[in-house]
Design an enzyme around this catalytic site. Structure first.
Site, PDB file in Angstrom:
ATOM      1  N   ASN A   1       0.853  -1.194   0.000  1.00 30.51           N
ATOM      2  CA  ASN A   1       0.000   0.000   0.000  1.00 30.51           C
ATOM      3  C   ASN A   1       0.888   1.243   0.000  1.00 30.51           C
ATOM      4  O   ASN A   1       1.469   1.592   1.022  1.00 30.51           O
ATOM      5  CB  ASN A   1      -0.908  -0.035   1.238  1.00 30.51           C
ATOM      6  CG  ASN A   1      -1.780   1.206   1.338  1.00 30.51           C
ATOM      7  OD1 ASN A   1      -1.803   2.043   0.434  1.00 30.51           O
ATOM      8  ND2 ASN A   1      -2.493   1.324   2.445  1.00 30.51           N
ATOM      9  N   TRP A   2       0.956   1.876  -1.151  1.00 32.38           N
ATOM     10  CA  TRP A   2       1.820   3.060  -1.273  1.00 32.38           C
ATOM     11  C   TRP A   2       1.240   4.294  -0.581  1.00 32.38           C
ATOM     12  O   TRP A   2       1.910   5.305  -0.459  1.00 32.38           O
ATOM     13  CB  TRP A   2       2.042   3.385  -2.752  1.00 32.38           C
ATOM     14  CG  TRP A   2       3.086   2.541  -3.413  1.00 32.38           C
ATOM     15  CD1 TRP A   2       3.865   1.576  -2.833  1.00 32.38           C
ATOM     16  CD2 TRP A   2       3.479   2.595  -4.795  1.00 32.38           C
ATOM     17  NE1 TRP A   2       4.709   1.032  -3.765  1.00 32.38           N
ATOM     18  CE2 TRP A   2       4.488   1.648  -4.980  1.00 32.38           C
ATOM     19  CE3 TRP A   2       3.059   3.353  -5.888  1.00 32.38           C
ATOM     20  CZ2 TRP A   2       5.105   1.435  -6.217  1.00 32.38           C
ATOM     21  CZ3 TRP A   2       3.664   3.136  -7.117  1.00 32.38           C
ATOM     22  CH2 TRP A   2       4.673   2.182  -7.280  1.00 32.38           C
ATOM     23  N   LYS A   3      -0.037   4.248  -0.247  1.00 35.93           N
ATOM     24  CA  LYS A   3      -0.716   5.438   0.313  1.00 35.93           C
ATOM     25  C   LYS A   3      -0.511   6.615  -0.644  1.00 35.93           C
ATOM     26  O   LYS A   3      -0.413   6.392  -1.856  1.00 35.93           O
ATOM     27  CB  LYS A   3      -0.223   5.696   1.742  1.00 35.93           C
ATOM     28  CG  LYS A   3      -0.324   4.420   2.599  1.00 35.93           C
ATOM     29  CD  LYS A   3      -0.184   4.628   4.068  1.00 35.93           C
ATOM     30  CE  LYS A   3      -0.350   3.284   4.779  1.00 35.93           C
ATOM     31  NZ  LYS A   3      -0.318   3.388   6.225  1.00 35.93           N
TER      32      LYS A   3
ATOM     33  N   HIS B   1      -9.732   1.250   4.710  1.00 36.34           N
ATOM     34  CA  HIS B   1      -8.454   1.436   5.408  1.00 36.34           C
ATOM     35  C   HIS B   1      -8.684   2.393   6.588  1.00 36.34           C
ATOM     36  O   HIS B   1      -9.489   3.320   6.493  1.00 36.34           O
ATOM     37  CB  HIS B   1      -7.404   2.010   4.450  1.00 36.34           C
ATOM     38  CG  HIS B   1      -6.025   1.966   5.041  1.00 36.34           C
ATOM     39  ND1 HIS B   1      -5.599   2.909   5.946  1.00 36.34           N
ATOM     40  CD2 HIS B   1      -5.013   1.078   4.900  1.00 36.34           C
ATOM     41  CE1 HIS B   1      -4.362   2.589   6.330  1.00 36.34           C
ATOM     42  NE2 HIS B   1      -3.988   1.481   5.709  1.00 36.34           N
TER      43      HIS B   1
ATOM     44  N   GLU C   1      -7.126   4.825   7.604  1.00 37.07           N
ATOM     45  CA  GLU C   1      -6.921   6.248   7.285  1.00 37.07           C
ATOM     46  C   GLU C   1      -8.150   6.820   6.578  1.00 37.07           C
ATOM     47  O   GLU C   1      -8.471   8.000   6.746  1.00 37.07           O
ATOM     48  CB  GLU C   1      -5.636   6.408   6.450  1.00 37.07           C
ATOM     49  CG  GLU C   1      -4.414   6.163   7.323  1.00 37.07           C
ATOM     50  CD  GLU C   1      -3.202   5.581   6.608  1.00 37.07           C
ATOM     51  OE1 GLU C   1      -3.133   5.640   5.373  1.00 37.07           O
ATOM     52  OE2 GLU C   1      -2.308   5.056   7.316  1.00 37.07           O
TER      53      GLU C   1
ATOM     54  N   GLU D   1      -5.666  -4.707  10.482  1.00 38.02           N
ATOM     55  CA  GLU D   1      -4.628  -3.696  10.680  1.00 38.02           C
ATOM     56  C   GLU D   1      -4.911  -2.933  11.974  1.00 38.02           C
ATOM     57  O   GLU D   1      -5.714  -1.990  11.975  1.00 38.02           O
ATOM     58  CB  GLU D   1      -4.626  -2.700   9.514  1.00 38.02           C
ATOM     59  CG  GLU D   1      -4.241  -3.303   8.196  1.00 38.02           C
ATOM     60  CD  GLU D   1      -3.592  -2.266   7.271  1.00 38.02           C
ATOM     61  OE1 GLU D   1      -2.505  -2.566   6.762  1.00 38.02           O
ATOM     62  OE2 GLU D   1      -4.142  -1.169   7.101  1.00 38.02           O
TER      63      GLU D   1
ATOM     64  N   GLY E   1       2.440   2.458  10.829  1.00 40.78           N
ATOM     65  CA  GLY E   1       3.403   3.540  10.678  1.00 40.78           C
ATOM     66  C   GLY E   1       4.094   3.934  11.969  1.00 40.78           C
ATOM     67  O   GLY E   1       4.734   4.980  12.051  1.00 40.78           O
TER      68      GLY E   1
ATOM     69  N   SER F   1       3.333  -2.058  10.322  1.00 37.11           N
ATOM     70  CA  SER F   1       4.785  -2.116  10.520  1.00 37.11           C
ATOM     71  C   SER F   1       5.411  -3.447  10.083  1.00 37.11           C
ATOM     72  O   SER F   1       6.378  -3.908  10.682  1.00 37.11           O
ATOM     73  CB  SER F   1       5.147  -1.785  11.977  1.00 37.11           C
ATOM     74  OG  SER F   1       4.743  -0.457  12.280  1.00 37.11           O
TER      75      SER F   1
ATOM     76  N   GLY G   1       2.799  -0.845   4.376  1.00 34.02           N
ATOM     77  CA  GLY G   1       2.848   0.577   4.022  1.00 34.02           C
ATOM     78  C   GLY G   1       4.269   1.048   3.806  1.00 34.02           C
ATOM     79  O   GLY G   1       4.823   0.978   2.710  1.00 34.02           O
ATOM     80  N   GLY G   2       4.904   1.516   4.858  1.00 33.71           N
ATOM     81  CA  GLY G   2       6.239   2.119   4.758  1.00 33.71           C
ATOM     82  C   GLY G   2       7.257   1.277   3.998  1.00 33.71           C
ATOM     83  O   GLY G   2       7.991   1.788   3.143  1.00 33.71           O
TER      84      GLY G   2
HETATM   85  P1  13P Z   1       2.879   0.528   7.778  1.00 31.66           P
HETATM   86  O1  13P Z   1       3.398  -0.732   7.147  1.00 31.66           O
HETATM   87  O2  13P Z   1       3.613   1.757   7.332  1.00 31.66           O
HETATM   88  O3  13P Z   1       2.738   0.406   9.251  1.00 31.66           O
HETATM   89  O4  13P Z   1       1.396   0.726   7.196  1.00 31.66           O
HETATM   90  C1  13P Z   1       0.496  -0.310   7.290  1.00 31.66           C
HETATM   91  C2  13P Z   1      -0.681   0.027   6.483  1.00 31.66           C
HETATM   92  O5  13P Z   1      -1.455   0.913   6.811  1.00 31.66           O
HETATM   93  C3  13P Z   1      -0.878  -0.732   5.240  1.00 31.66           C
HETATM   94  O6  13P Z   1      -2.155  -0.515   4.721  1.00 31.66           O
END
Ligand code: 13P
Length: 251
Positions: A11-13, A96, A98, A168, A174, A213, A234-235
């Protein structure tokens, strides 16, 4: 029931312009040797056309990070399932944390998006998970399962084979604070039981991912848990090197 193929969903966000995505895809393509895991990039919608062109024939799948609950029409700013499908997406992330937090998406809206994804031929990756306060009160299982039930409203048993669920926990996103493999297994197992209860045998076979994470160094242990079928990352999804590391660790 045999474990389904592990899914490494990236997930690049809100990162990477189309030019950056193109450079990234070319770099990945040169270095990637796909192993046991399926790899899918959940990219900003505007990047998908370029990614689908530059990653064709690599086996890497694509997905959107959100999808409209409506099929088409006067919904300014929205992206439909048909649009995502047309640029080569297989998946659409829905719900998600967010989106739930910053765009006030209720589980009812999330269920509408999941249904729209399914009708448009996409696999919805339905995200659920508790915040820190809920975890500290010890209510993480019941909270997450309530969210799951509401986010699955109207999804029929016949379409359930086409869904993915991602657990999640918000406190692990993050933050570098990964849930332990045992935490991930606890909730993914509870989710699987709930899915079996709601959707029968098909529900028990749904792919359940963990996200929060995840990176090289912990992805293999987490994905080896009996009820974890992959990761939503994500990251660690942003650098080609860390993606290659995770692919290699998954065998
Ligand atoms: P991180 O891997 O940066 O914690 O993000 C997780 C995430 O929200 C994937 O959708």
């Amino acid at each position: 029931m045999p474990k389904p193929q592990t899914l490494l969903a990236l997930n690049w966000k809100m990162n990477k312009t189309p030019s950056e995505a193109t450079a990234w895809a070319n770099d990945l393509k040169e270095k990637l040797h796909l192993g046991a895991a399926e790899v899918a990039i959940m990219a900003p919608a505007i990047d998908l056309q370029a990614l689908s062109w530059f990653l064709k024939d690599t086996g890497v799948q694509l997905g959107g990070q959100d999808v409209s609950q409506h099929e088409s029409g006067a919904y300014t700013g929205e992206i439909s399932a048909a649009m995502l499908k047309d640029v080569g997406a297989k998946y659409a992330v829905v719900g998600h944390s967010e989106r739930r937090e910053y765009h006030a998406e209720s589980s009812q809206v999330v269920a509408g998006k999941a249904r729209a994804a399914l009708s448009g031929g996409l696999v919805p990756v339905i995200c659920v998970g508790e915040g820190l306060e809920v975890r500290e009160r010890g209510e993480h299982v019941s909270y997450t399962l309530d969210q799951l039930r509401d986010s699955l409203a109207g999804i029929t048993i016949s379409s359930a084979a086409q869904i993915v669920v991602a657990y999640e926990p918000v406190w692990a996103i993050g933050t570098g604070r990964t849930a332990t493999a045992a935490d991930a297994e606890e909730l993914c197992g509870a989710i699987r039981n709930a899915l079996s209860g709601l959707l029968g045998e098909v529900g028990g076979g749904v792919q359940v991912l963990y996200g929060g994470s995840v990176k090289g160094g912990n992805v293999a242990e987490i994905c080896a848990q009996p009820n974890v079928n992959g990761a939503l990352v994500g990251g660690a999804a942003l650098e080609v090197a860390s993606v290659l590391e995770m692919v290699a660790e998954l065998g």
